[in-house]
Design a protein around this motif. Structure first.
Motif, PDB file in Angstrom:
ATOM      1  N   UNK A   1       0.839  -1.207   0.000  1.00  0.00           N
ATOM      2  CA  UNK A   1       0.000   0.000   0.000  1.00  0.00           C
ATOM      3  C   UNK A   1       0.872   1.254   0.000  1.00  0.00           C
ATOM      4  N   UNK A   2       1.994   1.211   0.710  1.00  0.00           N
ATOM      5  CA  UNK A   2       2.902   2.359   0.739  1.00  0.00           C
ATOM      6  C   UNK A   2       3.462   2.625  -0.656  1.00  0.00           C
ATOM      7  N   UNK A   3       3.960   1.574  -1.310  1.00  0.00           N
ATOM      8  CA  UNK A   3       4.544   1.743  -2.648  1.00  0.00           C
ATOM      9  C   UNK A   3       3.490   2.249  -3.639  1.00  0.00           C
ATOM     10  N   UNK A   4       2.270   1.742  -3.541  1.00  0.00           N
ATOM     11  CA  UNK A   4       1.199   2.182  -4.434  1.00  0.00           C
ATOM     12  C   UNK A   4       0.918   3.669  -4.230  1.00  0.00           C
ATOM     13  N   UNK A   5       0.794   4.101  -2.989  1.00  0.00           N
ATOM     14  CA  UNK A   5       0.533   5.521  -2.708  1.00  0.00           C
ATOM     15  C   UNK A   5       1.707   6.391  -3.143  1.00  0.00           C
ATOM     16  N   UNK A   6       2.902   5.916  -2.928  1.00  0.00           N
ATOM     17  CA  UNK A   6       4.095   6.675  -3.311  1.00  0.00           C
ATOM     18  C   UNK A   6       4.152   6.856  -4.831  1.00  0.00           C
ATOM     19  N   UNK A   7       3.920   5.776  -5.574  1.00  0.00           N
ATOM     20  CA  UNK A   7       3.949   5.844  -7.040  1.00  0.00           C
ATOM     21  C   UNK A   7       2.852   6.782  -7.555  1.00  0.00           C
ATOM     22  N   UNK A   8       1.645   6.642  -7.010  1.00  0.00           N
ATOM     23  CA  UNK A   8       0.537   7.508  -7.433  1.00  0.00           C
ATOM     24  C   UNK A   8       0.867   8.977  -7.170  1.00  0.00           C
ATOM     25  N   UNK A   9       1.448   9.250  -5.997  1.00  0.00           N
ATOM     26  CA  UNK A   9       1.766  10.630  -5.628  1.00  0.00           C
ATOM     27  C   UNK A   9       2.840  11.215  -6.529  1.00  0.00           C
ATOM     28  N   UNK A  10       3.898  10.455  -6.767  1.00  0.00           N
ATOM     29  CA  UNK A  10       4.974  10.949  -7.638  1.00  0.00           C
ATOM     30  C   UNK A  10       4.458  11.205  -9.059  1.00  0.00           C
ATOM     31  N   UNK A  11       3.613  10.312  -9.566  1.00  0.00           N
ATOM     32  CA  UNK A  11       3.052  10.494 -10.905  1.00  0.00           C
ATOM     33  C   UNK A  11       2.162  11.741 -10.949  1.00  0.00           C
ATOM     34  N   UNK A  12       1.354  11.928  -9.913  1.00  0.00           N
ATOM     35  CA  UNK A  12       0.474  13.093  -9.859  1.00  0.00           C
ATOM     36  C   UNK A  12       1.286  14.388  -9.789  1.00  0.00           C
TER      37      UNK A  12
END
Length: 132
Positions: free
Chosen positions: A40-51
């Motif tokens: 869940x951390x990696x998913x949120x991190x990737x989504x945030x960086x992409x955004x």
């Protein structure tokens, strides 16, 4: 060896086996919780960086819906962190990140001047907890 001593030894062995089974089950559960947290951390991190990259590049995909998704993603990280360490507080930064993304334009940092919800802080908290 008398029967009573054998009986006591067998009970001690049974107790030790039960203890090892319980410890193994706890360890497996903890590993599962850690895996859920990391995922869940990696998913949120990737989504945030992409955004953030989309916003930086003024792409139209920087929308309110994506901010809501980020809020939900960071909330999930906080929930997984709390499941992993209910008596800890390392996961609070993830709930604060969720609060931020729920309405970034209204976010008021003046209430928490020492609050750091940066991605670096989030990564540091995760790595510190996981011992990386």
């Amino acid at each position: 060896m008398p029967a009573t001593e054998i009986s006591l030894m067998l009970r001690a062995i049974d107790y030790a086996i039960d203890l090892l089974r319980e410890r193994s089950a706890r360890s497996e559960k903890e590993q599962l919780l850690q895996r859920k947290f990391v995922e869940s951390f990696r998913e949120a991190l990737i989504q945030t960086k992409a955004y953030m990259a989309d916003r930086r590049d003024n792409l139209p995909s920087a929308t309110r819906d994506r901010e809501l998704q980020l809020s939900q993603a960071w909330n999930q990280v906080g929930l997984c962190g709390r499941d992993l360490e209910p008596d800890g507080d390392f996961y609070e930064v993830y709930f604060k990140k969720s609060d931020f993304w729920s309405d970034p334009r209204a976010w008021d940092l003046s209430n928490d001047k020492n609050l750091d919800i940066s991605l670096e802080k989030a990564e540091f908290a995760a790595n510190k907890y996981l011992g990386s």
